[in-house]
Design an enzyme around this catalytic site. Structure first.
Site, short mmCIF file in Angstrom:
data_model
loop_
_atom_site.label_atom_id
_atom_site.label_comp_id
_atom_site.label_asym_id
_atom_site.label_seq_id
_atom_site.Cartn_x
_atom_site.Cartn_y
_atom_site.Cartn_z
N SER A 1 47.44 25.38 44.35
CA SER A 1 46.73 26.22 43.37
C SER A 1 46.90 27.71 43.61
O SER A 1 46.88 28.50 42.67
CB SER A 1 45.24 25.87 43.39
OG SER A 1 44.72 25.94 44.71
N HIS B 1 39.32 31.09 44.26
CA HIS B 1 40.76 31.25 44.07
C HIS B 1 41.04 32.69 43.63
O HIS B 1 40.16 33.35 43.07
CB HIS B 1 41.29 30.26 43.03
CG HIS B 1 41.48 28.88 43.56
ND1 HIS B 1 40.44 27.97 43.67
CD2 HIS B 1 42.58 28.23 44.03
CE1 HIS B 1 40.89 26.84 44.17
NE2 HIS B 1 42.19 26.97 44.41
#
Length: 344
Positions: free
Chosen positions: A83, A318
């Site tokens: 990711s 993230h």
């Protein structure tokens, strides 16, 4: 006792003696010319050795080693990984949020800046997939084929982030968020994390070897993970204390050192065999310094909740678009700098 000079005069006379001396002088002059090739060549220009033919260097052998940039751009660029490479958390367009985009590749992932910063002779491809583990890179994820299957002998650059899902960081973060205040259920996961790090230490070298086998002349650049937390103050709403932040940052550091060591060992094997390409490491641990979760201009998303489903969104913790831009800068710098040794 007989005098040789008087004896010669008595036998030959004055004229004969003079003739004998003349013959001796001629012998002294002629013998070196006949017996010594170098002297004969110099005086008469005869008997000279033929010159050795000029040796012309093999143009392939004489060619200088490529610069790091030449090596990286001579073929195709492939962006692989999890990711942090796919770019989830850096959504900027409607297509970035398309539910059919099962790998959550976004338009602000660092791949786009890297692919536009250089001209790759055989183009580039974006294959990273959110949630990917080492096994997923081999087998595929989200209905997509193997990421390793995208590599070939024409691949000259591979960028990669991997290991976070193998260590189970999403589960670890969830354990730090969903806990009773002042409990130790966050840091109490240490033993499990250590075991998964040990397993990764065994499996990561094999992955790097597999990448090298499919792309034997590629520069493979593996990225570590940035620290997410400032360790200054707790971030409201996520239930993660300052001590938990320090512990989580330390585990990201441990993971980075593991990846770095595996990359260094893989590159040493290439250098020892005088092989092509390289395996390099990009240290991203401090890439978000001053811009951690909860800062005024964060490069990392904090806890994001899907209230309808009462669960954390996948893009929690993230990089934001600004964070992906910072990571792109690290990769671009490393591509120009190279592995710090000559490339074959």
């Amino acid at each position: 006792m007989i005098n040789p000079g008087a004896w010669a005069r008595d036998r030959l006379g004055e004229r004969g003696l003079a003739l004998l001396l003349l013959v001796g002088l001629l012998a002294l002059a002629v013998v070196p010319l006949v017996a010594l090739p170098a002297t004969r060549c110099k005086v008469f220009g005869a008997g000279c050795p033929r010159p050795e033919p000029e040796v012309i260097a093999d143009p392939v052998a004489a060619k200088q080693a490529p610069t790091p940039l030449e090596a990286a751009t001579s073929g195709a660029y492939a962006a692989l990984g999890d990711s942090y490479s796919a770019g989830i958390g850096a959504e900027a367009t409607l297509s970035d949020r398309n539910p059919l985009n099962r790998c959550h590749r976004t338009s602000k992932a660092y791949y786009h800046e890297v692919s536009q910063a250089f001209r790759f002779a055989r183009g580039s491809g974006f294959w990273a997939c959110s949630g990917a583990t080492i096994q997923d890179l081999r087998d595929g994820r989200g209905g997509e084929p193997s990421q390793l299957g995208r590599l070939s002998a024409d691949t000259s650059l591979v960028t990669l982030s991997i290991g976070g899902n193998d260590v189970g960081f999403a589960k670890v973060l969830a354990g730090c968020v969903i806990k009773l205040p002042w409990s130790e259920s966050c840091t109490g996961q240490g033993e499990d994390v250590a075991g998964r790090l040990a397993a990764l230490r065994q499996s990561l070298p094999g992955l790097l070897d597999d990448i090298r086998a499919r792309a034997p002349r590629a520069r493979v650049i593996v990225m570590g993970y940035p620290k997410a937390f400032s360790e200054v103050d707790g971030v409201g709403g996520d239930n993660i204390s300052v001590s938990d932040q320090r512990w989580l940052n330390a585990r990201a550091y441990d993971l980075g050192r593991l990846v770095q060591q595996s990359a260094a060992e893989a590159d040493a094997r290439i250098a020892a065999r005088h092989g092509q390409g390289s395996v390099e490491y990009v240290d991203a641990y401090s890439a978000f310094a001053g811009h951690e979760v909860g800062s005024g201009a964060p490069y990392m998303n904090g806890l994001l909740l899907n209230l309808s489903a009462l669960e954390a969104e996948p893009r929690s913790y993230h990089p934001t678009a600004a964070g992906q831009h910072a990571l792109a800068g690290l990769f671009i710098e490393q591509i120009k700098k190279g592995p710090g040794r000559p490339l074959n």
